[in-house]
Design a protein around this motif. Structure first.
Motif, short mmCIF file in Angstrom:
data_model
loop_
_atom_site.label_atom_id
_atom_site.label_comp_id
_atom_site.label_asym_id
_atom_site.label_seq_id
_atom_site.Cartn_x
_atom_site.Cartn_y
_atom_site.Cartn_z
N MET A 92 0.84 -1.19 0.00
CA MET A 92 0.00 0.00 0.00
C MET A 92 0.88 1.25 0.00
N PRO A 93 0.35 2.36 -0.51
CA PRO A 93 1.14 3.59 -0.52
C PRO A 93 1.58 4.00 0.87
N LEU A 94 2.81 4.50 0.98
CA LEU A 94 3.32 4.99 2.25
C LEU A 94 2.88 6.44 2.44
N SER A 95 2.54 6.80 3.66
CA SER A 95 2.10 8.16 3.92
C SER A 95 2.52 8.58 5.32
N LEU A 96 2.49 9.88 5.57
CA LEU A 96 2.85 10.43 6.87
C LEU A 96 1.60 10.94 7.57
N GLU A 97 1.51 10.66 8.87
CA GLU A 97 0.34 11.10 9.64
C GLU A 97 0.60 12.50 10.19
N GLN A 178 5.30 3.83 -4.25
CA GLN A 178 4.83 3.73 -2.86
C GLN A 178 4.68 5.09 -2.21
N MET A 179 5.48 6.06 -2.66
CA MET A 179 5.47 7.37 -2.03
C MET A 179 5.00 8.45 -3.00
N ARG A 180 4.28 8.04 -4.03
CA ARG A 180 3.91 8.99 -5.08
C ARG A 180 3.22 10.24 -4.54
N GLU A 181 2.24 10.05 -3.65
CA GLU A 181 1.49 11.20 -3.15
C GLU A 181 2.41 12.19 -2.44
N ALA A 182 3.32 11.67 -1.59
CA ALA A 182 4.24 12.54 -0.87
C ALA A 182 5.23 13.20 -1.82
#
Length: 239
Positions: A92-97, A178-182
């Protein structure tokens, strides 16, 4: 090849986080249907109807699977499984909270610095003449847009993606996926400033020159110059 009527059922999804839900549902379906590499996935229209989501969501998920090396789209034939996966193994995509853009960018930059510096070095060693042509085409377009508009977000990203491709190591693109959004936040006018990282513009040409010269250390140095300016702008523009 297995028959469609023997496969597990796909169920409609509730309206929330559609792309992630479709990713998980499709991975789970692949496992439950015992699909193996070489099997064809249901057609786009079938997936849309079964999961009750739009075409754009299905295409986003298929693109995600392609970037991860899970499936292959064959023109005029369909989408085929390249490796077996399940709901527990698909990444799943990696993201920061965090809601603070400054923190997201600085933490992502730490990862980006390591990946892109290495990618530049590998590309300098591994690039082919065709790779170089593609990178230069992306750079020329970036420079054209930059000189006419003063900013070149999508074109800048395309240039960096071409360097990833020139490594001939699919893990670089998979990590980016995996980190596309960031990562994409760097090219999306952070802090509503179209001049974000504009000072790094000249170093894209010198990075290309280093890759063309097959000089890994120079490629690393020029990449770090670009990212140093990015870091300075994050800190300055977020005050």
């Amino acid at each position: 090849m297995k028959h469609t009527d023997a496969r597990a059922a796909l169920m409609p999804l509730p309206p929330a986080d559609r792309a992630q839900q479709v990713t998980a549902a499709l991975a789970d379906y692949i496992q439950r249907s015992n699909l193996v590499p070489g099997d064809r996935l249901p057609a786009e229209r079938e997936l849309m109807a079964a999961l009750a989501v739009g075409r754009s969501t299905i295409r986003e998920v298929i693109r995600h699977f392609q970037a991860l090396g899970v499936v292959e789209a064959r023109k005029g034939s369909g989408t085929y499984l390249l490796r077996a996966i399940s709901g527990t193994t698909i990444h799943m995509p990696l993201s920061l909270e965090t809601t603070h853009l400054r923190d997201v960018l600085l933490k992502t930059l730490e990862v980006r610095r390591g990946i892109e510096a290495e990618a530049g070095m590998v590309a300098a060693r591994m690039r082919t003449a065709q790779d170089l042509t593609v990178i230069e085409e992306k750079l020329d377009e970036m420079e054209r847009v930059h000189l006419s508009k003063g900013t070149s977000g999508p074109e800048d990203l395309a240039f960096h993606l071409a360097i990833y491709d020139a490594t001939h190591n699919p893990l670089f693109k998979q990590l980016l996926e995996q980190m596309r959004e960031a990562f994409e936040r760097f090219w999306d006018k952070p802090f509503d400033r179209p001049d974000f990282a504009r000072r790094s513009f000249p170093f894209h040409r010198t990075l290309f020159n280093a890759i063309a010269a097959q000089d890994p250390e120079a490629a690393r140095t020029e990449t770090l110059k670009i990212l140093a300016i990015v870091e300075e702008d994050i800190k300055e523009m977020s005050k």
